[in-house]
Design a protein around this motif. Structure first.
Motif, PDB file in Angstrom:
ATOM      1  N   THR A 165      51.857  79.177 -28.099  1.00 28.11           N
ATOM      2  CA  THR A 165      53.030  78.991 -29.374  1.00 28.11           C
ATOM      3  C   THR A 165      54.100  80.098 -29.458  1.00 28.11           C
ATOM      4  OG1 THR A 165      51.396  79.868 -30.973  1.00 28.11           O
ATOM      5  CG2 THR A 165      51.619  77.420 -30.785  1.00 28.11           C
ATOM      6  N   ARG A 166      53.805  81.141 -28.824  1.00 30.26           N
ATOM      7  CA  ARG A 166      54.329  82.589 -28.625  1.00 30.26           C
ATOM      8  C   ARG A 166      55.281  82.983 -27.321  1.00 30.26           C
ATOM      9  NH1 ARG A 166      53.307  86.271 -33.369  1.00 30.26           N
ATOM     10  NH2 ARG A 166      51.688  85.085 -34.629  1.00 30.26           N
ATOM     11  N   HIS A 186      61.143  80.699 -26.209  1.00 27.12           N
ATOM     12  CA  HIS A 186      60.916  79.319 -25.692  1.00 27.12           C
ATOM     13  C   HIS A 186      59.577  79.086 -25.411  1.00 27.12           C
ATOM     14  CE1 HIS A 186      65.233  78.434 -25.203  1.00 27.12           C
ATOM     15  NE2 HIS A 186      65.388  79.645 -24.520  1.00 27.12           N
ATOM     16  N   PRO A 187      58.860  79.048 -26.501  1.00 31.54           N
ATOM     17  CA  PRO A 187      57.297  79.043 -26.133  1.00 31.54           C
ATOM     18  C   PRO A 187      56.749  77.487 -25.384  1.00 31.54           C
ATOM     19  CG  PRO A 187      57.660  78.743 -28.435  1.00 31.54           C
ATOM     20  CD  PRO A 187      59.016  79.205 -27.841  1.00 31.54           C
ATOM     21  N   ALA A 236      54.427  75.630 -26.153  1.00 26.26           N
ATOM     22  CA  ALA A 236      54.016  74.693 -27.063  1.00 26.26           C
ATOM     23  C   ALA A 236      54.738  75.033 -28.572  1.00 26.26           C
ATOM     24  CB  ALA A 236      52.645  74.682 -27.362  1.00 26.26           C
ATOM     25  N   LYS A 237      54.810  73.680 -28.923  1.00 25.88           N
ATOM     26  CA  LYS A 237      55.740  73.760 -30.375  1.00 25.88           C
ATOM     27  C   LYS A 237      54.855  74.160 -31.622  1.00 25.88           C
ATOM     28  CE  LYS A 237      59.538  70.943 -28.906  1.00 25.88           C
ATOM     29  NZ  LYS A 237      59.983  71.829 -28.248  1.00 25.88           N
ATOM     30  N   GLY A 238      53.696  73.959 -31.415  1.00 27.08           N
ATOM     31  CA  GLY A 238      52.536  74.139 -32.451  1.00 27.08           C
ATOM     32  C   GLY A 238      51.273  73.767 -32.044  1.00 27.08           C
ATOM     33  N   ASP A 290      50.361  70.584 -30.325  1.00 27.75           N
ATOM     34  CA  ASP A 290      51.031  70.129 -29.065  1.00 27.75           C
ATOM     35  C   ASP A 290      50.002  69.642 -28.023  1.00 27.75           C
ATOM     36  OD1 ASP A 290      52.109  70.770 -26.350  1.00 27.75           O
ATOM     37  OD2 ASP A 290      54.062  71.174 -27.945  1.00 27.75           O
TER      38      ASP A 290
END
Length: 162
Positions: A116-117, A122-123, A125-127, A130
């Motif tokens: 997520t980082r 532009h990670p 995964a979004k959360g 994911d």
């Protein structure tokens, strides 16, 4: 990325613990507290787990804190078995499992936070929900189970030869 100084320290120590565990697992098939990599894993995991208690984006106790405390309990129990039960090869099964399980549990937040980082802006995964994180954790779970079976069999052979 927005990490505090404690977050940076926690992450750096956690990465060292994960690298030490991977080296130990590749070299010996287990995290062995008699070996340098096992000692590095133990101490860095202890520090990383304790520093995790000071990190939170949510007020109060959260699942991450519970996970960190569980990891401390697991590695402490494994260390107790290592230090106090020398010569008792039956407890090596439990010691191996506790250390491997603590490593598996350590990978849960590591994967989530990394995906997520990274890359910044532009990670992957979004959360935490994911699908990429879920699939990766499933793969890690399968590897943990396979590794545990391997460790059990290897320890059984060691115990027979003694």
């Amino acid at each position: 990325m927005g990490l505090s100084n404690l977050g940076i320290f926690h992450t750096a120590i956690g990465v060292v613990a994960i690298v030490a565990a991977i080296i130990a697992l590749v070299r010996r098939g287990k995290i062995d507290l008699q070996q340098f990599t096992g000692k590095i894993y133990f101490y860095c995991t202890l520090v990383s787990s304790l520093t995790a208690l000071g990190l939170s984006s949510i007020k109060g106790i959260n699942p991450g804190h519970i996970l960190a405390l569980l990891i401390v309990v697991l590695i402490s129990a494994a260390y107790y078995l290592y230090a106090k039960k020398q010569g008792n090869n039956q407890v090596r099964f439990i010691e191996n499992f506790l250390l491997s399980f603590s490593f598996f549990l350590s990978l849960i937040p590591a994967i989530n936070e990394t995906f997520t980082r990274v890359p910044i802006g532009h990670p992957l995964a979004k959360g935490s929900t994911d699908p990429l994180i879920g699939k990766t954790l499933l793969l890690v779970l399968v590897l943990f189970i396979a590794g545990s079976v391997y460790q059990f069999r290897k320890q059984k052979e060691i115990n027979k030869s003694i």
